[in-house]
Structures are given as structure tokens and as C-alpha cells.
Design an enzyme around this catalytic site. Sequence first.
Site, short mmCIF file in Angstrom:
data_model
loop_
_atom_site.label_atom_id
_atom_site.label_comp_id
_atom_site.label_asym_id
_atom_site.label_seq_id
_atom_site.Cartn_x
_atom_site.Cartn_y
_atom_site.Cartn_z
N HIS A 1 0.80 -10.80 -1.47
CA HIS A 1 0.06 -9.32 -1.23
C HIS A 1 -0.32 -8.62 -2.52
O HIS A 1 0.23 -7.47 -2.93
CB HIS A 1 1.21 -8.53 -0.47
CG HIS A 1 1.37 -9.00 0.99
ND1 HIS A 1 0.36 -9.83 1.83
CD2 HIS A 1 2.53 -8.59 1.88
CE1 HIS A 1 0.89 -9.77 2.69
NE2 HIS A 1 2.13 -9.32 2.99
N HIS B 1 -1.79 -3.26 6.75
CA HIS B 1 -0.16 -4.02 6.82
C HIS B 1 0.61 -3.11 7.79
O HIS B 1 1.69 -3.12 7.47
CB HIS B 1 0.65 -4.48 5.45
CG HIS B 1 1.41 -5.45 5.67
ND1 HIS B 1 2.56 -5.38 6.73
CD2 HIS B 1 1.68 -6.58 5.06
CE1 HIS B 1 2.98 -6.68 6.78
NE2 HIS B 1 2.60 -7.39 5.49
N GLU C 1 -2.82 -8.42 10.73
CA GLU C 1 -3.35 -8.45 9.35
C GLU C 1 -4.67 -9.10 9.29
O GLU C 1 -4.57 -10.44 9.21
CB GLU C 1 -2.43 -8.63 8.44
CG GLU C 1 -1.03 -8.06 8.51
CD GLU C 1 0.09 -8.93 7.71
OE1 GLU C 1 -0.02 -9.29 6.47
OE2 GLU C 1 1.15 -9.29 8.50
C1 GAL Z 1 3.41 -10.32 6.17
C2 GAL Z 1 3.92 -11.73 5.55
C3 GAL Z 1 5.44 -12.28 5.69
C4 GAL Z 1 6.15 -11.06 5.30
C5 GAL Z 1 5.65 -9.53 5.55
C6 GAL Z 1 6.19 -8.49 4.34
O1 GAL Z 1 2.18 -10.32 5.72
O2 GAL Z 1 3.26 -12.77 6.23
O3 GAL Z 1 5.90 -13.13 5.50
O4 GAL Z 1 5.92 -11.44 3.81
O5 GAL Z 1 4.16 -9.60 5.01
O6 GAL Z 1 7.51 -8.36 4.60
#
Ligand code: GAL
Length: 373
Positions: free
Chosen positions: A130, A204, A338
Site C-alpha cells: 500500500h 480501502h 479494492e
Molecule cells: C489489504 C490486503 C491485506 C491486508 C489489508 C490491510 O488490501 O490485501 O492483505 O494487508 O489490506 O490490513
Amino acid sequence: MKKILLSLTLVAVIFTACNHSSKTKEMVKKDVFGTHNGKEVYLLTLTNKAGNVIRLTNFGARITWIEVPDKTGKKDNVAFGYDTFESTINGDPYFGAVIGRYANRIAKGKFTLDGVGYNTPLNDGPNTLHGGPAGWHSVVWNTEVLKDSKYPAVKFTYVSPDKEEGFPGTVNVAVVYTWTDNNEIVMDYTCSTDKKTVVNLTNHAYFNLHGAGNGDILDHELVIKAASFVPVDSTLIPSGEIRPVAGTPFDFTTPHTVGERIAENYDQLVYGKGYDHTFVLDNKEEVDATVYEPVSGRLMEVITDQPGVQFYCGNFLDGSMIGHGGKPYIYRSGLCLETGHYPDSPNHPDFPTTVLNPGETFKSTTIYRFSVK
Ligand code: GAL
């Protein structure tokens, strides 16, 4: 086709916007939420004609509240978030945020553009997640209430400096949130750069259609219009394979509850600790994914022009995050859809490209639409 449909939606929104100026002022309320790094952080309350409310903040350009009725008309907030800025900044880094410069993972925090190698911070085991720990979810964006819009609308902008979290190029990014009278959150993203770079943007938000903090999401019925998905290794990096969903627990082309097959002994469910995967969208129809929760009757539809959607079902939630109204967000109590590109695309030349060149403008639209049935 998909791009055309979304462009028509956007044109319709702009057209109505031009025809109805004046109205918006009262539909967006801007309050001070806190300060961060010397910048003011706002809480923006957007109320549509139906009287339904969403709240946004310019800290991470987040959605922090979505209050929509159930089938009896009773309203509840269905999005994860916090009541105060202090709990927001100390809480989960991603709830409702815009993720950039690269949403999802980059293997070993390395990629190459035109023969030049770049390194990004490792904040998820051996990988970058991210956009790195100081990604766009963690910065204060500039805020503009779009006063000429028919619908309540807010534009957040940010200038990401060259080498921020290791990524090349100064990037100008904007996201416009429009809350239509049809209970749609329209998210329009725009990005440009002065050096070749990579960009993958998503929102998110975590959803629970029972109401955020009201139990788990295993009974939510999901449809994802995707004939294949992107398998990953144990660190959630794609192997490069694109696997058909047919005959697997990843087949959501017809409705299945999240919980129905989640405990199956299937390699990808083991690696993901549940669903935590990008689905390759067919992109053939207007709506790409739907979530239906039968008790409340709430339905959420996802519409995007992006090639993929990461379906994550809150496998890392453990009840330690206390959200709105003092409610703990327990294991699998929220799901995320997402929209965006596939993980680690910069290292997979055969995946749809995430490269952005100077002189180009990245544009993308995703819509979350709420109703009941
Ligand atoms: C998502 C990701 C997960 C986790 C989450 C944040 O986008 O796919 O593995 O990291 O974000 O906790």
C-alpha cells in the site's frame, strides 16, 4: 465499453452539476477534525436529497462513515472508521483511505523502469504494501468543497514529491467524491507525473452491511463478475498465473456467502488466510460486484473501469481496533472490494500496465452504490 459507461455517468454528474449550482453549500458541512504536521484535518459531512449521510476526511482522503437505510428504513453506518481524529491517526492505517502510490504489494520492494532500479520500503514481511508506511493514506490532502455540484462533492488533492517512499517522479493526484441522490459514492481519480513512475490507486473502505461493528460478514452474499483470479504465494505475491475460478472456492460468478467455502483446504485460501486476492474482472457489464446482506436487505454494488478487484474479508482483524461508537472490529467483521490493478504489476510485464509517463493523465472511476432489496 466499460470506460464509455463510466464516462457517461461522469458526464451526467457534471451536466446536472452545471444545471444546478447554488444548492450544494448546505449539503457539505466542513468541521475541523484535528491537525497533523501543521495542517488542518477536516471532517466533511455530505448529505444527499434522500437525507443519507457520508463522512470523509482529508487525512488519507478517507471515507469514514456511510449511513444508509435497511429494508425497514432504519439507518446505520456500514463503513469502518473512528469518531475522533486521535483514534483515526492511532488506529488502523487503511480504513476507508485512498491507497497510493501503489495499492497492494510490490515484491521485495523492488522494480525497474527503463533499466533503473527502485527500492520501496518493506512494511509487509519481505514486500512493500500500500505505497509504504508513509503512503498516501497517511498524509493530509488539500480539501475543496465543490460548490457548483448538484450533488454534495469534495475534491482532495495531494502533490507527492519525487522519491516519496522510493517512487520516482513528482505526482499530482486528485480524488473527487460525489454522493449522489441515488446513494452512490462516485470516486473519480486523476494522476499525472513529471517522471516515468508506477501508479495503482484504490479505496480501502471496509464494509459490514449489518452495520459496522455488528458481527461478522460471513453471511454476506457476494457476486464478483470475474472468470479468473490472481493466485499468490505465501507472502501474497502473484506467481504470474491467472487461474480460472470455475470449480474453485473463488467462483463468485453466482452468489455465494463469504463463509460458505472459506474453510476449504484450498491452497489459495491457506496462503491468504481466507480471501485476500485480486479477481480479474470481466468488465463486460455495468456492475462488477455485488454484496447483499439478507437480514437488513442492504445491497452494495461496485462499478469500476479498473481491471481487477482485491476481495479481502478482514482476515487480519482481531477485535483490537475499537471503531465508531466504541464497537470492536472483530475477526472477519468487514470486507473490502479494492478496485485497481493486480498486485506486483511493475514486476509482471504481462499484467495490465501500471506505468504512468509524463504527459499522460491517469483517470479512473469507481462507484459504490447502496440500495435495499
Ligand atoms: C489489504 C490486503 C491485506 C491486508 C489489508 C490491510 O488490501 O490485501 O492483505 O494487508 O489490506 O490490513
